[in-house]
Design a protein around this motif. Structure first.
Motif, PDB file in Angstrom:
ATOM      1  N   SER A   1      21.063  -4.594   3.531  1.00 20.09           N
ATOM      2  CA  SER A   1      20.536  -3.523   2.514  1.00 20.09           C
ATOM      3  C   SER A   1      21.448  -3.582   1.358  1.00 20.09           C
ATOM      4  N   ASP A   2      21.019  -2.740   0.515  1.00 23.00           N
ATOM      5  CA  ASP A   2      21.710  -2.154  -0.962  1.00 23.00           C
ATOM      6  C   ASP A   2      21.123  -0.911  -1.168  1.00 23.00           C
TER       7      ASP A   2
ATOM      8  N   LEU B   1      13.935   1.068   2.124  1.00 22.41           N
ATOM      9  CA  LEU B   1      13.944  -0.280   1.948  1.00 22.41           C
ATOM     10  C   LEU B   1      14.200  -0.691   0.568  1.00 22.41           C
ATOM     11  N   GLY B   2      14.872  -1.954   0.275  1.00 22.75           N
ATOM     12  CA  GLY B   2      15.068  -2.519  -0.998  1.00 22.75           C
ATOM     13  C   GLY B   2      13.995  -2.298  -2.026  1.00 22.75           C
ATOM     14  N   GLY B   3      14.270  -1.808  -3.237  1.00 19.22           N
ATOM     15  CA  GLY B   3      13.355  -1.400  -4.310  1.00 19.22           C
ATOM     16  C   GLY B   3      12.818   0.273  -4.097  1.00 19.22           C
ATOM     17  N   ASP B   4      12.912   0.608  -3.045  1.00 23.79           N
ATOM     18  CA  ASP B   4      12.426   2.076  -2.857  1.00 23.79           C
ATOM     19  C   ASP B   4      13.068   3.111  -4.019  1.00 23.79           C
ATOM     20  N   ARG B   5      12.530   4.055  -4.350  1.00 23.85           N
ATOM     21  CA  ARG B   5      12.955   5.237  -5.313  1.00 23.85           C
ATOM     22  C   ARG B   5      12.747   6.389  -4.571  1.00 23.85           C
TER      23      ARG B   5
ATOM     24  N   ALA C   1      19.172   2.447   6.333  1.00 22.45           N
ATOM     25  CA  ALA C   1      18.828   1.688   4.835  1.00 22.45           C
ATOM     26  C   ALA C   1      18.735   0.341   5.319  1.00 22.45           C
ATOM     27  N   LEU C   2      17.532  -0.592   4.976  1.00 23.31           N
ATOM     28  CA  LEU C   2      17.133  -1.847   5.366  1.00 23.31           C
ATOM     29  C   LEU C   2      17.073  -2.612   4.061  1.00 23.31           C
TER      30      LEU C   2
ATOM     31  N   PRO D   1      28.100  -4.505   7.259  1.00 23.58           N
ATOM     32  CA  PRO D   1      27.379  -3.473   6.557  1.00 23.58           C
ATOM     33  C   PRO D   1      26.757  -4.349   5.376  1.00 23.58           C
ATOM     34  N   GLY D   2      25.584  -3.349   4.825  1.00 18.86           N
ATOM     35  CA  GLY D   2      25.030  -3.752   3.633  1.00 18.86           C
ATOM     36  C   GLY D   2      25.947  -3.214   2.376  1.00 18.86           C
ATOM     37  N   ARG D   3      25.419  -3.179   1.382  1.00 16.74           N
ATOM     38  CA  ARG D   3      25.979  -2.704   0.125  1.00 16.74           C
ATOM     39  C   ARG D   3      25.714  -1.130  -0.011  1.00 16.74           C
ATOM     40  N   LEU D   4      26.504  -0.204  -0.056  1.00 14.86           N
ATOM     41  CA  LEU D   4      26.242   1.039  -0.169  1.00 14.86           C
ATOM     42  C   LEU D   4      27.329   1.734  -1.220  1.00 14.86           C
ATOM     43  N   THR D   5      26.473   2.377  -2.017  1.00 13.18           N
ATOM     44  CA  THR D   5      27.307   3.256  -3.232  1.00 13.18           C
ATOM     45  C   THR D   5      26.681   4.681  -3.109  1.00 13.18           C
ATOM     46  N   ALA D   6      27.650   5.767  -2.916  1.00  7.92           N
ATOM     47  CA  ALA D   6      27.375   7.001  -2.780  1.00  7.92           C
ATOM     48  C   ALA D   6      28.221   7.965  -3.644  1.00  7.92           C
TER      49      ALA D   6
END
Length: 275
Positions: free
Chosen positions: A128-129, A65-69, A92-93, A159-164
């Motif tokens: 999601s991000d 979830l957003g903020g998770d590490r 990813a949420l 989609p959400g935002r995804l950087t890979a």
């Protein structure tokens, strides 16, 4: 971590890590002296015990979830063999704070070791991000089969935002380094130079010293709603990139490439891992 497991009830962001180590057991097999993780990570040994250790990642709650590490570290010691999978897709949420989530994977494969890293897709849900980084360190005689798949949005949603980013070093030297960004705020992600309207994207990377200077390169492949192309790398390696209209078509393309790479190399060591 994966779809279909217990939902999280707390609202605070999660900081979690998992670690696995595969090592020769001294009897011709592969042991797992380290197999540990905090929620949402649950690592489980699956399949028969033998030359190849099979490990599956099972989700313990909804994440990221957003903020998770989240951090996952895997080491395959010299002479060991590991096949890593997940039991379901990673979803990813969005979180309540709007902060991005981060998922970092660090992989080390020793001399004479083999790793097949074959997780289920990552799904980027609307809102999601997520920022993912995967770094692989290979010894000179290590073997690797690595699959990565992303699905942009669930059915009927954007989609959400995804950087890979995927970075692979072999013998201490760069072999492969690619970063892609999709979704809101990422320039040109849906244009012809990136996805061209497709909603599933993936890659397959094979590294095997038996390839020498002429790795087997699967021919370009096009099917309804999907296309894949292969590129030999500087070193005994080849990368296959694919885009498709959905996850099923994407997987079919990458499985075709996988069969060409693992069964066309004169009984190469990559072949000893069943897909």
């Amino acid at each position: 971590m994966t779809v279909g497991v217990a939902a999280r009830t707390e609202t605070a962001a999660v900081r979690a890590a998992a670690r696995l180590v595969a090592a020769p057991d001294g009897r011709g097999g592969t042991a797992l002296p380290v197999l540990a993780g905090e929620a949402p990570f649950a690592l489980r040994r699956t399949g028969p015990r033998g030359a190849v250790a099979h490990v599956a990642l099972v989700g313990a709650m909804s994440a990221p979830l957003g903020g998770d590490r989240l951090t996952l570290a895997a080491t395959v010691e010299p002479g060991a063999a590991l096949r890593f999978t997940t039991t379901a897709a990673t979803l990813a949420l969005p979180g309540r704070t709007g902060a991005p989530a981060a998922y970092d994977i660090r992989i080390t494969v020793g001399d004479g070791a083999t790793l097949h890293w074959l997780p289920e897709p990552l799904i980027s849900a609307a809102g999601s991000d997520l920022r993912t980084t995967t770094r692989v360190e290979l010894a000179p005689t290590a073997r690797l089969l690595f699959r990565e798949e992303q699905v942009l949005g669930r059915a009927g949603e954007p989609p959400g935002r995804l950087t890979a980013r995927l970075t692979v070093h072999r013998a201490g030297r760069p072999l492969y380094d690619q970063e892609l960004a999709y979704g809101p705020g990422a320039p040109g992600w849906d244009g012809g130079a990136v996805l061209g309207g497709h909603r599933a994207v993936g890659q397959l990377l094979a590294v095997d010293p038996d390839f020498g200077d002429a790795p087997p390169v699967p021919p370009p492949h096009t099917a309804e709603g999907a296309v894949a192309a292969a590129m030999p790398l500087t070193g005994p390696a080849v990368a296959v990139s694919a885009v498709a209209s959905d996850a099923l078509r994407l997987r079919a393309l990458l499985r075709t490439a996988e069969r060409a790479l693992t069964h066309g190399s004169d009984e190469g060591r990559l072949r000893r891992h069943p897909a």
